[in-house]
Design a protein around this motif. Structure first.
Motif, short mmCIF file in Angstrom:
data_model
loop_
_atom_site.label_atom_id
_atom_site.label_comp_id
_atom_site.label_asym_id
_atom_site.label_seq_id
_atom_site.Cartn_x
_atom_site.Cartn_y
_atom_site.Cartn_z
N VAL A 199 2.00 -12.21 2.31
CA VAL A 199 0.75 -11.83 2.95
C VAL A 199 0.33 -10.43 2.49
O VAL A 199 -0.82 -10.16 2.15
N MET A 200 1.33 -9.51 2.45
CA MET A 200 1.03 -8.14 2.05
C MET A 200 0.53 -8.10 0.61
O MET A 200 -0.44 -7.42 0.29
N LEU A 201 1.18 -8.82 -0.27
CA LEU A 201 0.81 -8.82 -1.68
C LEU A 201 -0.56 -9.45 -1.89
O LEU A 201 -1.34 -9.00 -2.73
N ALA A 202 -0.84 -10.49 -1.12
CA ALA A 202 -2.08 -11.23 -1.32
C ALA A 202 -3.30 -10.33 -1.06
O ALA A 202 -4.35 -10.51 -1.68
N GLY A 203 -3.15 -9.39 -0.16
CA GLY A 203 -4.27 -8.52 0.13
C GLY A 203 -4.27 -7.26 -0.71
O GLY A 203 -4.85 -6.25 -0.33
N LEU A 204 -3.59 -7.31 -1.86
CA LEU A 204 -3.38 -6.10 -2.63
C LEU A 204 -4.20 -6.15 -3.92
O LEU A 204 -3.68 -6.38 -5.00
N GLY A 205 -5.49 -5.98 -3.80
CA GLY A 205 -6.35 -5.85 -4.98
C GLY A 205 -6.48 -7.13 -5.77
O GLY A 205 -6.30 -8.25 -5.26
N LEU A 206 -6.71 -6.94 -7.09
CA LEU A 206 -7.09 -8.06 -7.95
C LEU A 206 -5.91 -8.98 -8.26
O LEU A 206 -5.98 -10.20 -8.13
N PHE A 207 -4.79 -8.36 -8.65
CA PHE A 207 -3.65 -9.16 -9.10
C PHE A 207 -2.71 -9.49 -7.96
O PHE A 207 -1.73 -10.19 -8.15
N GLY A 208 -3.00 -9.01 -6.80
CA GLY A 208 -2.14 -9.24 -5.65
C GLY A 208 -1.85 -10.71 -5.41
O GLY A 208 -0.68 -11.12 -5.40
N PRO A 209 -2.88 -11.52 -5.28
CA PRO A 209 -2.62 -12.94 -5.00
C PRO A 209 -1.77 -13.60 -6.07
O PRO A 209 -0.99 -14.51 -5.78
N LEU A 210 -1.91 -13.14 -7.31
CA LEU A 210 -1.11 -13.72 -8.40
C LEU A 210 0.37 -13.43 -8.19
O LEU A 210 1.22 -14.30 -8.33
N ILE A 211 0.66 -12.17 -7.88
CA ILE A 211 2.06 -11.77 -7.67
C ILE A 211 2.60 -12.40 -6.39
O ILE A 211 3.78 -12.70 -6.28
N ALA A 212 1.71 -12.66 -5.45
CA ALA A 212 2.14 -13.19 -4.16
C ALA A 212 2.78 -14.57 -4.29
O ALA A 212 3.49 -15.03 -3.39
N VAL A 213 2.53 -15.23 -5.43
CA VAL A 213 3.16 -16.54 -5.64
C VAL A 213 4.67 -16.40 -5.69
O VAL A 213 5.41 -17.29 -5.26
N GLY A 214 5.14 -15.26 -6.20
CA GLY A 214 6.58 -15.05 -6.34
C GLY A 214 7.36 -15.28 -5.06
O GLY A 214 8.24 -16.15 -5.01
N PRO A 215 7.07 -14.55 -3.99
CA PRO A 215 7.81 -14.74 -2.73
C PRO A 215 7.69 -16.17 -2.19
O PRO A 215 8.64 -16.68 -1.57
N VAL A 216 6.53 -16.80 -2.45
CA VAL A 216 6.38 -18.18 -1.98
C VAL A 216 7.40 -19.08 -2.67
O VAL A 216 8.08 -19.90 -2.03
N VAL A 217 7.51 -18.89 -4.00
CA VAL A 217 8.49 -19.70 -4.76
C VAL A 217 9.89 -19.44 -4.22
O VAL A 217 10.69 -20.36 -4.01
#
Lengths: 252, 198, 116
Positions: A199-217
């Protein structure tokens, strides 16, 4: 950690609430107890609904029920010996109580009652009390002398051996409860941490949602792993109970 | 397989989680809910848990598990019974096959014996008939030989008479006088003796 | 192809004869054994195999023993007013008990014969 960001509340999931509305509130019936009842009902459903065909050649669900039965039964007999048959219902209830707590906890919105040290501690305490009662019943007071000071040990070592053996004996419920508790808490804290991280990463600018996939995996892989841990810890709890019962019956 | 895959993954997870936890430790400092024994619910759940566990134990021990045990015992006796029956049936089948084989062998040997006896009998009868026939033929042969010998003897006797008469007639015709009977007889006798037919 | 010239031996391509299958089934049910030898084989309590799992278990055993020992020591001190004596003693004993626990964890289980 910046104070502005959403804080990781990894432990909020373990908070207890009264369950079942007003009635539950009045008798302090918590959601942990609700899930115990659900787990028990599921186990009973497996045994009653699964065994309903009473078939000579079992179907799928009946096979599962028989597998559960035989798994615990064989565990009792192989670990305790012939006397293990008497403790089979106890070990069976214990195993499924723990297993259902572990497994139900993996469902969303569910509560993991085995993540409470009070519950695991009470279970371990019950096990050790039962084991001690069995030991005294089987061997009388002879149990104390034989168990805490085995025959053939030099008398001079008694002041050393007896406290060590007593500590070792008393540490059993502690390690039994801490092991289950720690495994469950660690797993669920990790779930929570990585989910919050997402959730924290997803709200973190442009590339945030992309990186947020990591913790989900990671969390998806973690679910598989926690399934394994849930079964393994229930198994460990049951088999250690069997080993303690064996020691109680046979004295070491 | 999955087990092999997990430890590194779990290490990574643990490391990351610990990192985050150390940050979160401050917020957790007020205590884990599990250790908040001031909350009456923490102890109440044990009481309810004990009641639920006891109820489950009684239900499992008295009802659920005996029911499973019954089904399993039924199957066990059924399988055991079936296997015993299978073994008995197999043994019965084996003895039946052995009996049939023995009977076949016995019948075959009996048939062989009777065939042998019949052949023997036939051979003996044939031999008997042949012997009787041989005897009769022998007899007939001997009779015939006797007749032939008698016929020849009488023929030979007639030859001497014919020769004597012929000689006397020839002599009387040639010489014109009646020859001495005695002399002719002797001459014919000598001639016959010389040819070995006297 | 897979005809058997004499009707006896193990017949047709790999499929076990009735006799063999019956024997195997009876063997599974242990019907042909003397009843005394039907004991359960030792199942060896092997669990928690991964290095991390073993490490965790060792840690838990040690910590549990130490916790119990410190608890007893503290209680004795509190009761007898001998402040650091028993807690120091029991820390040592707790360490020994922890080692004993770990040793019991890995030591082969003794034979399952009831002792006299």
């Amino acid at each position: 950690m910046e104070p502005a960001e959403p804080t990781i509340d990894a432990l909020g999931q373990f908070r207890l609430f009264p369950s079942l509305g007003m009635l539950g509130r009045s008798v302090n019936f918590t959601q942990a107890n609700t899930f115990m009842v659900i787990g028990g009902l599921l186990t009973m459903a497996l045994l009653y609904y699964g065994m309903r065909p009473r078939a000579i050649v079992p179907g799928r669900l009946q096979s599962a029920a028989e597998l559960a039965y035989n798994f615990i039964y064989d565990m009792c007999v192989s670990q305790v010996g012939e006397e293990g048959k008497r403790f089979f219902p106890f070990v069976f209830t214990l195993f499924f109580f723990v297993l259902m707590g572990n497994l139900l906890g993996l469902l969303p919105y569910a509560f993991t009652y085995t993540s409470h040290i009070a519950i695991t501690g009470a279970l371990a305490l019950m096990v050790i009390v039962v084991v001690t009662i069995v030991a005294i019943r089987e061997n009388g007071t002879h149990f104390f002398t034989e168990y805490f000071f085995p025959a053939g040990t030099p008398k001079a070592l008694a002041p050393l051996i007896i406290p060590i053996e007593v500590i070792s004996y008393l540490s059993r419920p502690v390690s039994l409860s801490i092991r289950l508790f720690a495994n469950m808490v660690a797993g669920h804290v990790m779930f929570e941490v990585f989910a919050t991280f997402t959730v924290m990463l997803a709200g973190l600018g442009l590339f945030g949602p992309l990186i947020a996939v990591g913790p989900v995996v990671i969390n998806v892989a973690l679910v598989g792993f926690e399934l394994l841990v849930a079964c393994l810890q229930a198994y460990v709890f049951a088999i250690l109970t069997c080993i303690y019962l064996h020691d109680a019956v046979h004295l070491h | 397989m999955s087990r092999r895959l997990f430890p590194p993954c779990r290490f990574a997870c643990l490391a990351a989680a610990l990192l985050l936890l150390s940050g979160a430790a401050a917020s957790a400092a007020e205590g884990m809910p599990q250790l908040n024994f001031a909350n009456p619910l923490t102890l109440a759940q044990i009481v309810w848990g004990a009641i639920i566990f006891a109820v489950l134990y009684v239900i499992f021990a008295r009802s659920s598990l005996p029911q499973v045990a019954e089904v399993l015992a039924n199957r066990e006796t059924r399988i055991t019974g079936d296997l015993e029956a299978a073994r008995d049936a197999k043994a019965a089948a084996d003895t039946a096959v052995a009996e049939v084989n023995a009977a076949t062998a016995r019948a075959r040997s009996e048939a062989q014996a009777s065939i042998n006896a019949a052949v023997e009998q036939a051979k003996k009868e044939a031999a008997d008939r042949a012997r009787v026939l041989n005897e009769r033929l022998e007899q007939q042969l001997q009779t015939s030989e006797g007749q032939i010998a008698a016929a020849r003897n009488s023929a030979l006797g007639a030859i001497r008479e014919v020769a004597t008469d012929t000689a006397r007639v020839m002599v009387s015709r040639l010489t014109g006088r009646t020859p001495d009977r005695q002399a002719i007889d002797d001459a014919v006798g000598q001639a016959l003796a010389a040819r070995g037919q006297a | 192809m897979n005809e058997n010239p004499d009707g006896t031996g193990p017949p047709r391509g790999g499929e076990p004869s009735f006799e063999e299958r019956l024997r195997a089934a009876r063997g599974r049910k242990r019907l042909d054994e003397p009843p005394a030898s039907r004991g359960g084989s030792a199942a060896g309590g092997g669990f928690g195999q991964s290095p991390l799992g073993i490490g965790l278990r060792v840690g838990v055993e040690m910590v549990a023993a130490m916790a119990v020992a410190v608890g007893i020591g503290w209680a004795l001190d509190h009761w007898l007013h001998t402040a650091p004596l028993f807690i120091a003693l029991f820390v040592l004993l707790g360490g020994a008990a922890g080692v004993l626990n770990v040793w019991r964890m890995f030591a082969p289980r003794p034979e399952r014969t009831p002792r006299a």
